[in-house]
Design a protein around this motif. Sequence first.
Motif, PDB file in Angstrom:
ATOM      1  N   THR A 221       0.848  -0.698  -0.100  1.00 47.64           N
ATOM      2  CA  THR A 221       0.315  -0.168   0.712  1.00 47.64           C
ATOM      3  C   THR A 221       0.914   0.836  -0.111  1.00 47.64           C
ATOM      4  O   THR A 221       0.849   1.928  -0.594  1.00 47.64           O
ATOM      5  CB  THR A 221      -1.114   0.248   0.932  1.00 47.64           C
ATOM      6  OG1 THR A 221      -1.430  -1.291   1.239  1.00 47.64           O
ATOM      7  CG2 THR A 221      -1.277   1.100   1.148  1.00 47.64           C
ATOM      8  N   LEU A 222       1.590   1.347   0.678  1.00 50.45           N
ATOM      9  CA  LEU A 222       2.933   2.451   0.693  1.00 50.45           C
ATOM     10  C   LEU A 222       3.900   3.152  -0.523  1.00 50.45           C
ATOM     11  O   LEU A 222       4.087   3.771  -0.896  1.00 50.45           O
ATOM     12  CB  LEU A 222       3.721   2.331   2.049  1.00 50.45           C
ATOM     13  CG  LEU A 222       2.751   2.701   3.570  1.00 50.45           C
ATOM     14  CD1 LEU A 222       4.321   2.458   4.583  1.00 50.45           C
ATOM     15  CD2 LEU A 222       2.391   3.826   3.668  1.00 50.45           C
ATOM     16  N   LEU A 223       3.593   1.512  -1.043  1.00 51.52           N
ATOM     17  CA  LEU A 223       5.062   2.116  -2.127  1.00 51.52           C
ATOM     18  C   LEU A 223       4.283   2.218  -3.104  1.00 51.52           C
ATOM     19  O   LEU A 223       4.195   2.892  -3.995  1.00 51.52           O
ATOM     20  CB  LEU A 223       5.146  -0.061  -2.628  1.00 51.52           C
ATOM     21  CG  LEU A 223       6.178   0.738  -4.088  1.00 51.52           C
ATOM     22  CD1 LEU A 223       7.352   0.897  -3.398  1.00 51.52           C
ATOM     23  CD2 LEU A 223       6.031  -1.272  -3.828  1.00 51.52           C
ATOM     24  N   HIS A 224       3.071   1.868  -3.058  1.00 55.30           N
ATOM     25  CA  HIS A 224       1.562   2.276  -4.580  1.00 55.30           C
ATOM     26  C   HIS A 224       1.600   3.482  -3.812  1.00 55.30           C
ATOM     27  O   HIS A 224       1.462   4.901  -4.847  1.00 55.30           O
ATOM     28  CB  HIS A 224       0.560   1.559  -4.045  1.00 55.30           C
ATOM     29  CG  HIS A 224      -0.719   2.366  -5.253  1.00 55.30           C
ATOM     30  ND1 HIS A 224      -0.918   2.212  -6.520  1.00 55.30           N
ATOM     31  CD2 HIS A 224      -2.060   3.450  -4.999  1.00 55.30           C
ATOM     32  CE1 HIS A 224      -1.620   2.836  -6.691  1.00 55.30           C
ATOM     33  NE2 HIS A 224      -2.592   3.586  -5.889  1.00 55.30           N
ATOM     34  N   VAL A 225       1.112   3.894  -3.204  1.00 55.42           N
ATOM     35  CA  VAL A 225       0.643   6.097  -2.370  1.00 55.42           C
ATOM     36  C   VAL A 225       2.228   6.612  -2.913  1.00 55.42           C
ATOM     37  O   VAL A 225       2.049   7.296  -2.999  1.00 55.42           O
ATOM     38  CB  VAL A 225       0.362   6.084  -1.307  1.00 55.42           C
ATOM     39  CG1 VAL A 225       0.598   6.812  -0.891  1.00 55.42           C
ATOM     40  CG2 VAL A 225      -1.251   4.983  -1.261  1.00 55.42           C
ATOM     41  N   MET A 226       3.534   6.195  -2.685  1.00 56.16           N
ATOM     42  CA  MET A 226       4.360   6.634  -2.329  1.00 56.16           C
ATOM     43  C   MET A 226       5.588   6.776  -3.877  1.00 56.16           C
ATOM     44  O   MET A 226       5.356   8.270  -4.770  1.00 56.16           O
ATOM     45  CB  MET A 226       5.472   5.776  -2.047  1.00 56.16           C
ATOM     46  CG  MET A 226       5.410   5.878  -0.376  1.00 56.16           C
ATOM     47  SD  MET A 226       5.211   7.830   0.042  1.00 56.16           S
ATOM     48  CE  MET A 226       4.538   7.339   1.898  1.00 56.16           C
ATOM     49  N   ARG A 227       4.673   5.660  -4.590  1.00 52.75           N
ATOM     50  CA  ARG A 227       4.928   6.265  -7.008  1.00 52.75           C
ATOM     51  C   ARG A 227       3.600   7.149  -6.592  1.00 52.75           C
ATOM     52  O   ARG A 227       4.120   7.952  -7.714  1.00 52.75           O
ATOM     53  CB  ARG A 227       4.403   5.191  -7.183  1.00 52.75           C
ATOM     54  CG  ARG A 227       6.002   4.021  -6.941  1.00 52.75           C
ATOM     55  CD  ARG A 227       6.012   3.043  -7.505  1.00 52.75           C
ATOM     56  NE  ARG A 227       7.419   2.153  -6.929  1.00 52.75           N
ATOM     57  CZ  ARG A 227       7.534   1.028  -7.572  1.00 52.75           C
ATOM     58  NH1 ARG A 227       6.834   0.417  -8.147  1.00 52.75           N
ATOM     59  NH2 ARG A 227       8.655   0.462  -7.417  1.00 52.75           N
ATOM     60  N   GLN A 228       3.050   7.000  -6.455  1.00 54.13           N
ATOM     61  CA  GLN A 228       1.809   7.932  -7.300  1.00 54.13           C
ATOM     62  C   GLN A 228       1.929  10.063  -6.517  1.00 54.13           C
ATOM     63  O   GLN A 228       1.321  10.758  -7.505  1.00 54.13           O
ATOM     64  CB  GLN A 228       0.247   8.056  -6.190  1.00 54.13           C
ATOM     65  CG  GLN A 228      -0.881   6.509  -6.633  1.00 54.13           C
ATOM     66  CD  GLN A 228      -1.614   7.253  -7.561  1.00 54.13           C
ATOM     67  OE1 GLN A 228      -2.263   7.244  -7.617  1.00 54.13           O
ATOM     68  NE2 GLN A 228      -1.373   6.666  -8.799  1.00 54.13           N
ATOM     69  N   LEU A 229       2.680   9.999  -5.592  1.00 52.61           N
ATOM     70  CA  LEU A 229       2.998  11.078  -5.128  1.00 52.61           C
ATOM     71  C   LEU A 229       4.251  11.046  -5.393  1.00 52.61           C
ATOM     72  O   LEU A 229       4.591  12.594  -5.964  1.00 52.61           O
ATOM     73  CB  LEU A 229       3.115  11.117  -3.368  1.00 52.61           C
ATOM     74  CG  LEU A 229       1.224  11.119  -2.696  1.00 52.61           C
ATOM     75  CD1 LEU A 229       2.000  11.024  -0.899  1.00 52.61           C
ATOM     76  CD2 LEU A 229       0.836  12.100  -3.018  1.00 52.61           C
ATOM     77  N   TYR A 230       5.136  10.295  -5.434  1.00 53.92           N
ATOM     78  CA  TYR A 230       7.003  11.598  -6.019  1.00 53.92           C
ATOM     79  C   TYR A 230       6.866  10.129  -7.022  1.00 53.92           C
ATOM     80  O   TYR A 230       8.011  10.803  -8.105  1.00 53.92           O
ATOM     81  CB  TYR A 230       7.716  10.428  -4.549  1.00 53.92           C
ATOM     82  CG  TYR A 230       7.253  11.085  -3.053  1.00 53.92           C
ATOM     83  CD1 TYR A 230       6.900  12.080  -3.767  1.00 53.92           C
ATOM     84  CD2 TYR A 230       6.579  10.452  -2.126  1.00 53.92           C
ATOM     85  CE1 TYR A 230       6.965  13.027  -2.368  1.00 53.92           C
ATOM     86  CE2 TYR A 230       6.434  10.729  -1.346  1.00 53.92           C
ATOM     87  CZ  TYR A 230       6.734  12.449  -0.937  1.00 53.92           C
ATOM     88  OH  TYR A 230       6.388  12.281  -0.202  1.00 53.92           O
ATOM     89  N   GLY A 231       6.153   8.983  -7.719  1.00 52.92           N
ATOM     90  CA  GLY A 231       6.949   9.389  -9.358  1.00 52.92           C
ATOM     91  C   GLY A 231       7.153   7.576  -9.080  1.00 52.92           C
ATOM     92  O   GLY A 231       7.331   6.650  -8.068  1.00 52.92           O
TER      93      GLY A 231
END
Length: 332
Positions: A221-231
Amino acid sequence: MTNWEQHEQEAAQAIASAATSDALEEVRVRYLGRKSELALALREVRDRESGMLLNGIRQRLETALAEREQRLADEELDRRLREEVIDVTLPGEELPVGHLHPITQVRRMVEDAFLGLGYEVRDDREVETVEYNFDKLAFLPTHSARSPRDTFFFDDTHVLRTETSPSQIHILEEKAPPIYMVSIGRVYRRDAITATRYPIFHQFEGLAVDKGLTLADLKGTLLHVMRQLYGPDRRVRFRTHYFPFTEPSIEPDVSCGICGGAGCRTCKFSGWIEMGGAGMVDPQVFLNVGLDPEEWSGFAFGCGLERTAQLRHDIPDIRALWEGDLRVLRQF
Ligand code: PHE
């Protein structure tokens, strides 16, 4: 010169010097109108000679009048074409258009990322009870955050919430799992204002409660969200940590986007950037809200919005996000 020759000359002059259509109309009424000297005389005509004379005068004056009329209309058109011309190549008048504050922009990105995962978005109270801010989150009585040196107290039982984690308790008491929620809002801590700390800031808090959730679900979940936010090329790693309401507790890091993980000033040459706190929901929290920890599992995480905005835009000083200086904010 006869009287009529004089009269014609006078009228021709008046026509020639009429400067506007209104003035010309006045001239026409005076010299050619129904009650003009000429019209009255024409009505009295008995002989052919004076009839020809007067009609000749009338025709010449009418011709002159028509010409003058045309001339004035042309001049008027010329003037308007000259004065009312619009140069479409000139730059337009610029209307000032504002935009959302960078924190609001990030808040909406976070909402979008979690709505895409099927999470519900929550907004809870900022004035919180000690019970919800600390007790039900299993803070030990001796935890340092309970001190008025760290936390803004209104009285013995009310504080300005120090984190968005009380939202976990609120939603767990309000509805039965499965729960997937993100709570976003302001939190308060008694920190001195520096480049990296501000006594008011924003957090987003995620909570998932379901059957059979593991650390792997948290990481995905965090990986998905961090990629949404940062690339899309970001990676996430976990370091062990301690929080009263999660077990195990971890601190997630996201790989540095400036150096791609090689090490630079932004990531203090580690290749990683700290994102906040997270962990699996502590069994004591489930017990505090009347859920069976043998039946339910969950993960939670909390991250700062200011930090997210700073990382996205490379803003070195957190104060820029609170000062409302348009010269700064316009850039984002
Ligand atoms: N509330 C913690 C903090 O503010 C972050 C956190 C949230 C940790 C959820 C674990 C789970 O530091």
